[in-house]
Motif scaffolding. Structure first.
Motif, PDB file in Angstrom:
ATOM      1  N   MET A  55       0.813  -1.216   0.000  1.00 42.49           N
ATOM      2  CA  MET A  55       0.000   0.000   0.000  1.00 42.49           C
ATOM      3  C   MET A  55       0.847   1.267   0.000  1.00 42.49           C
ATOM      4  SD  MET A  55      -3.194  -0.884   2.533  1.00 42.49           S
ATOM      5  CE  MET A  55      -2.181  -1.322   3.940  1.00 42.49           C
ATOM      6  N   HIS A  71       2.284   2.605  -3.385  1.00 42.52           N
ATOM      7  CA  HIS A  71       1.223   3.033  -4.305  1.00 42.52           C
ATOM      8  C   HIS A  71       0.647   4.385  -3.880  1.00 42.52           C
ATOM      9  CE1 HIS A  71       0.562  -0.134  -7.253  1.00 42.52           C
ATOM     10  NE2 HIS A  71       0.951  -0.982  -6.327  1.00 42.52           N
ATOM     11  N   GLN A 101       1.003   8.136  -5.950  1.00 42.16           N
ATOM     12  CA  GLN A 101      -0.137   8.977  -6.300  1.00 42.16           C
ATOM     13  C   GLN A 101       0.010  10.390  -5.741  1.00 42.16           C
ATOM     14  OE1 GLN A 101      -3.844   7.088  -5.308  1.00 42.16           O
ATOM     15  NE2 GLN A 101      -3.382   5.233  -6.454  1.00 42.16           N
ATOM     16  N   PRO A 133      -8.848  -5.375   0.738  1.00 40.66           N
ATOM     17  CA  PRO A 133      -9.654  -4.600  -0.219  1.00 40.66           C
ATOM     18  C   PRO A 133      -8.789  -3.725  -1.136  1.00 40.66           C
ATOM     19  CG  PRO A 133     -10.599  -4.457   1.980  1.00 40.66           C
ATOM     20  CD  PRO A 133      -9.262  -5.107   2.122  1.00 40.66           C
ATOM     21  N   TYR A 134      -7.704  -3.167  -0.587  1.00 35.79           N
ATOM     22  CA  TYR A 134      -6.828  -2.322  -1.405  1.00 35.79           C
ATOM     23  C   TYR A 134      -6.145  -3.153  -2.488  1.00 35.79           C
ATOM     24  CZ  TYR A 134      -3.650   1.484  -2.554  1.00 35.79           C
ATOM     25  OH  TYR A 134      -2.973   2.477  -3.208  1.00 35.79           O
ATOM     26  N   LEU A 189      -7.325  -5.922  -3.859  1.00 34.80           N
ATOM     27  CA  LEU A 189      -8.340  -6.246  -4.872  1.00 34.80           C
ATOM     28  C   LEU A 189      -8.618  -5.030  -5.760  1.00 34.80           C
ATOM     29  CD1 LEU A 189     -10.806  -8.332  -2.658  1.00 34.80           C
ATOM     30  CD2 LEU A 189      -9.177  -9.192  -4.351  1.00 34.80           C
ATOM     31  N   TYR A 190      -8.627  -3.852  -5.156  1.00 34.51           N
ATOM     32  CA  TYR A 190      -8.797  -2.613  -5.931  1.00 34.51           C
ATOM     33  C   TYR A 190      -7.674  -2.455  -6.955  1.00 34.51           C
ATOM     34  CZ  TYR A 190      -7.940   2.362  -6.793  1.00 34.51           C
ATOM     35  OH  TYR A 190      -7.634   3.564  -7.362  1.00 34.51           O
ATOM     36  N   LEU A 191      -6.444  -2.747  -6.539  1.00 35.84           N
ATOM     37  CA  LEU A 191      -5.309  -2.640  -7.471  1.00 35.84           C
ATOM     38  C   LEU A 191      -5.401  -3.666  -8.574  1.00 35.84           C
ATOM     39  CD1 LEU A 191      -2.280  -2.029  -5.057  1.00 35.84           C
ATOM     40  CD2 LEU A 191      -3.364  -0.392  -6.595  1.00 35.84           C
ATOM     41  N   VAL A 202      -8.100  -4.791  -9.954  1.00 37.42           N
ATOM     42  CA  VAL A 202      -9.074  -4.284 -10.924  1.00 37.42           C
ATOM     43  C   VAL A 202      -8.497  -3.112 -11.695  1.00 37.42           C
ATOM     44  CG1 VAL A 202     -11.338  -3.215 -11.179  1.00 37.42           C
ATOM     45  CG2 VAL A 202     -11.037  -5.101  -9.568  1.00 37.42           C
ATOM     46  N   LYS A 203      -7.843  -2.197 -10.967  1.00 35.84           N
ATOM     47  CA  LYS A 203      -7.314  -0.982 -11.597  1.00 35.84           C
ATOM     48  C   LYS A 203      -6.218  -1.306 -12.598  1.00 35.84           C
ATOM     49  CE  LYS A 203      -5.197   3.465 -10.511  1.00 35.84           C
ATOM     50  NZ  LYS A 203      -4.628   4.339  -9.446  1.00 35.84           N
ATOM     51  N   LYS A 206      -5.787  -4.160 -14.050  1.00 30.20           N
ATOM     52  CA  LYS A 206      -6.291  -5.160 -15.002  1.00 30.20           C
ATOM     53  C   LYS A 206      -5.323  -6.328 -15.152  1.00 30.20           C
ATOM     54  CE  LYS A 206      -8.899  -1.702 -17.591  1.00 30.20           C
ATOM     55  NZ  LYS A 206      -9.141  -1.035 -18.886  1.00 30.20           N
TER      56      LYS A 206
END
Length: 331
Positions: free
Chosen positions: A264, A267, A271, A320-321, A323-325, A327-328, A330
């Motif tokens: 985390m 990343h 950002q 959750p973070y 899983l978010y990555l 998806v983001k 791909k």
């Protein structure tokens, strides 16, 4: 950086003043500055809370820096010490150390200092072995295959995790309880000896990595392009990886297997400050420190007087973070 530093001081304030025994800021200041010292306050602050907060800060810094290095070297945004199995390798080695040296008796004797100082070294051996195995299985046709790297890391992490469980089950009851809590990721039994055992690793290896952090920018290019700039790519990658393994091992030796901080923090840092690693590295260290101090405060207070392992709290945030990555990015 300033905002996250202030947030970290806020987390420090919550951690040091709240708990089963609540204290005011003035009580804390008087105790630290030795104004009308109170034996009860001395015990709570200097023996329980300050070592725990400092360990959380150092572990957060170490894991944040190590995660930045591993993501930069592998060019994989989903890589971190926990996912790649380095945590598990270091953890298994330290569980073996606990088994043979009987930690419950060591921590209660005056000879504990030298024994605890050995723990990061044992962790380094296990972490280096895990990293070597991952590289061995991920190397394909002279190139590091990123998909094989993740899959190998998951497999090796599971293997070392099973070894840790097997060894811990053969311990006596007192050592098993200590190992089980430690494997889940916990810093509730932190003391100044643990601080002394990991501080040199953080200072020395953190400095080496930061001085070499601009190289991570060049590693994002094709390897041939980096070599054409005169960079000894394999040598520099090896130095950075060995240094990051040392950091992770020192962290695991005092806090057990805490995952997701190394995933985390880099990343979030990228950002906020961009992609230049000379800025990402210190930002990631501060974010890791903030996340772990805050997570340990939550672990300490949410079910008081009982405590959660801080590794569980970090996982609740980190999964959750992750899983978010997925998806983001791909993947």
């Amino acid at each position: 950086m300033s905002i996250f530093t202030l947030l970290t001081f806020g987390a420090f304030y919550l951690h040091v003043t709240n708990g089963i025994f609540d204290m005011s800021v003035w009580d804390v200041c008087k105790t630290i500055l030795r104004i009308n010292p109170n034996e009860k306050f001395d015990l709570v602050i200097f023996q329980f809370r300050l070592p725990r907060i400092i360990i959380a800060a150092l572990v957060g810094i170490g894991l944040g820096i190590a995660g930045t290095v591993i993501q930069g070297v592998t060019k994989n945004g989903l890589a971190d010490p926990g996912i790649l199995g380095i945590n598990s390798g270091a953890g298994a080695s330290i569980v073996i150390f606990m088994y043979f040296f009987q930690m419950s008796s060591i921590t209660s004797t005056q000879s504990s200092f030298s024994s605890i100082l050995m723990m990061p070294i044992f962790g380094f051996v296990g972490g280096a072995l895990a990293a070597a195995l991952i590289y061995l299985f991920s190397w394909r046709n002279g190139v590091l295959d990123m998909q094989r790297l993740i899959l190998s890391g998951i497999a090796i992490s599971s293997g070392f995790g099973a070894l840790s469980l097997y060894i811990s089950l053969k311990m006596n009851a007192q050592d098993y309880e200590m190992a089980a809590v430690w494997i889940a990721g916990s810093i509730y039994n932190a003391n100044w000896t643990f601080v002394a055992s990991m501080l040199p690793w953080i200072l020395i290896l953190g400095t080496i990595i930061y001085r070499k952090s601009p190289l991570l920018d060049y590693f994002q290019l094709e390897e041939s392009s980096a070599k054409s700039l005169g960079i000894k790519v394999e040598k520099e990658k090896s130095i950075l990886l060995v240094s990051s393994i040392g950091l992770v091992s020192a962290c695991v030796s005092v806090s057990g297997g805490i995952g997701f901080i190394g995933l985390m923090a880099p990343h979030i840092a990228k950002q906020l400050v961009g992609l230049q690693h000379k800025y990402v590295m210190p930002m990631s260290a501060v974010i890791g420190m903030f996340l772990l101090i805050l997570s340990d405060y939550i672990a300490k207070t949410v079910f008081a007087p009982s405590e959660l392992s801080v590794g569980i709290v970090v996982s609740i945030i980190g999964i959750p973070y992750f899983l978010y990555l997925l998806v983001k990015l791909k993947v």
